[in-house]
Write an enzyme that holds these catalytic residues in place. Structure first.
Site, short mmCIF file in Angstrom:
data_model
loop_
_atom_site.label_atom_id
_atom_site.label_comp_id
_atom_site.label_asym_id
_atom_site.label_seq_id
_atom_site.Cartn_x
_atom_site.Cartn_y
_atom_site.Cartn_z
N ASP A 178 0.90 -1.16 0.00
CA ASP A 178 0.00 0.00 0.00
C ASP A 178 0.93 1.20 0.00
OD1 ASP A 178 -1.61 2.21 0.63
OD2 ASP A 178 -3.01 0.98 1.77
N HIS A 179 1.07 1.84 -1.16
CA HIS A 179 2.13 2.85 -1.28
C HIS A 179 1.92 4.04 -0.34
CE1 HIS A 179 -0.80 4.62 -4.14
NE2 HIS A 179 -0.22 5.77 -3.85
N HIS A 241 -6.18 2.44 1.42
CA HIS A 241 -5.40 3.61 1.85
C HIS A 241 -5.99 4.28 3.09
CE1 HIS A 241 -3.45 2.88 -1.86
NE2 HIS A 241 -4.26 3.57 -2.63
#
Length: 499
Positions: A178-179, A241
């Site tokens: 999950d950047h 996110h």
């Protein structure tokens, strides 16, 4: 010079957009900083019949935005090799294994292998199974599997996918990216909370009224209409996110800053996340879809006019809602969340709204004086920093108050030198550090949470879309959601100059 990392990267989807925009530039930055030196190699795979030379030119070209030294970039690209690959063809994995063994010997890689899934999730299980059955894994070193979202489209599909992958890889070998967890100020949430007694001692329902998480995007879906039609804002942003940011805000202090201890607290707090009933989902979550508008002289069209979007699409491009955690620390504190496309401004931020004083003594000398809310704002992007809003006396006679902000911003130099999210996460993978990655138990719980909302929306007619204008902050129902609780969104760039 940094400690050199030794590994072979095998990137499935090596010709794709993610590899070109994020992975190759991030690997190059690690190369520039000395984390990658002589003992690394990359195999890129895809269906296209490319040569090694052509692939290396693609890699070289992907670095243009970094303005690299040409010789250094060329040397970096020389570590890249290409294999035309059909992920469903068993024989292709035999060829892949032979190439991996050859490069392992050539670059002295000690059997360390990182398998990066930069392609459609429907192939994740197939690839993982073939990597094991055809002995592409190497027991001499580490084997790490990196997975991009979406990881399933609901809990049931995610569970099947997880079981397929776990048949070949152990949980501690799986890195679900999950950047957002690689962003500087998301990681700063832990420093702000656990590094400051003045903050952590107030971080509970005795002093905090509500917490607001905003992920707003100024752009529309652009070229991703096909993807978005099968995803929508809830699956694309909330399930992953936003839920991860909320988890970092809500978790208890870990025993140590070790990956296992942090993961334990994240899983624990997610177990307290209230999984609503269908009726609660109807009350606590709203959706929207952007419509045409003219913003700063530019005509912006409807979501439905985007390529690969159905003319009568009911897909949401905006979500707002309320999350609650049923535990001692957060009972009674709503976490308001919102995200959307084509909103007024690109911004990712957290606003922590503290409770008002039980009595405003200054009204005895100034009947019009209402104390402003104390708000801690964590700016994640594009601004990086934080602000604490307090009340202070206005200059002059009398005792009228005004809000005053204590503000910190990263300098332009610091922001320039801040590692990009993928760079940071790739280094974590090389180090075997899973702190900033999502465990299956976290993923399962956030899917259970999102599934209730998704099923309600799928079973009922959508609102009269489009229901908000491009350049606004979403549909009116998002404001009404908070107004019902006697609250309002702190961040509204359409009304103020707030950053």
């Amino acid at each position: 010079m940094q400690d050199e990392k030794v590994a072979l990267f095998i990137i499935f989807g090596g010709s794709g957009d993610l590899a070109r925009r994020k992975l190759y530039p991030s690997l190059f930055r690690l190369y520039q900083k000395g984390y990658l030196q002589k003992h690394f190699a990359v195999i890129g795979t895809a269906r296209r019949p490319w040569s090694n030379d052509y692939y290396q030119q693609i890699v070289f070209d992907s670095l243009a935005s970094l303005n690299p030294d040409a010789e250094q970039a060329k040397e970096f690209a020389s570590h890249f090799y290409y294999q035309s690959h059909d992920v469903t063809n068993t024989e292709h994995y035999v060829v892949l294994r032979e190439l991996a063994q050859k490069l392992d010997t050539q670059y002295q890689l000690a059997g360390n292998r990182i398998f990066y899934m930069a392609m459609s999730p429907r192939f994740f299980g197939t690839i993982a199974g073939h990597l094991k059955s055809e002995d592409v894994l190497d027991d001499r070193g580490f084997n790490r599997l990196v997975i991009e979202k979406p990881f399933g489209h609901d809990f049931a599909s995610a569970q099947v996918l997880n079981e397929d992958i776990r048949a070949s890889f152990a949980e501690n070998q799986i890195y679900r990216i999950d950047h957002y967890l690689g962003k500087e100020m998301v990681q700063n949430i832990s420093a702000i909370r656990f590094g400051n007694n003045i903050i952590e001692s107030l971080w509970n329902n005795r002093y905090i009224d509500n917490i607001q998480i905003t992920l707003s995007e100024a752009l529309g879906v652009e070229e991703r209409g096909g993807y978005y039609e099968n995803s929508g804002a809830l699956r694309d942003m909330v399930q992953n996110h936003i839920s991860q940011i909320a988890t970092l805000l809500a978790m208890e202090p870990p025993v140590s800053f070790d990956a296992a201890d942090i993961r334990s607290e994240k899983i624990k707090v997610l177990r307290s996340l209230h999984i609503g009933t269908p009726e609660e989902a109807r009350q606590d979550f709203v959706r929207g879809q952007y419509g045409a508008a003219t913003v700063a002289g530019e005509a912006l069209d409807n979501y439905r006019d985007a390529a690969q979007v159905a003319p009568e699409s009911k897909t949401e491009t905006f979500v707002a809602g309320k999350m609650t955690f049923e535990n001692y620390r957060w009972a009674g504190v709503p976490f308001y969340i919102r995200t959307g496309k084509r909103l007024a401004k690109k911004a990712t931020r957290v606003d922590v709204v503290f409770k008002q004083l039980p009595m405003n003594i200054f009204q005895s000398v100034n009947k019009q004086d209402n104390l402003a809310e104390n708000v801690l704002t964590i700016y994640i992007e594009p601004t990086e920093g934080f602000t604490l809003q307090l009340n202070a006396k206005r200059v002059g006679q009398g005792f009228a108050t005004r809000p005053a902000a204590l503000t910190f911003r990263h300098s332009s130099e610091a922001a320039t030198n801040t590692p990009e999210a993928y760079e940071r996460l790739l280094l974590d993978i090389l180090n075997g550090d899973s702190t900033n990655f999502t465990h299956w138990d976290e993923l399962a719980q956030t899917w259970r949470f999102a599934d209730v909302i998704e099923k309600v929306w799928a079973s009922e007619p959508a609102p009269d879309f489009p229901n908000y204008l491009s350049g606004s902050m979403g549909p009116a129902c998002a404001d009404e959601l908070l107004a019902r609780d006697g609250r309002h969104w702190v961040y509204d760039p359409t009304q103020t100059d707030c950053e």
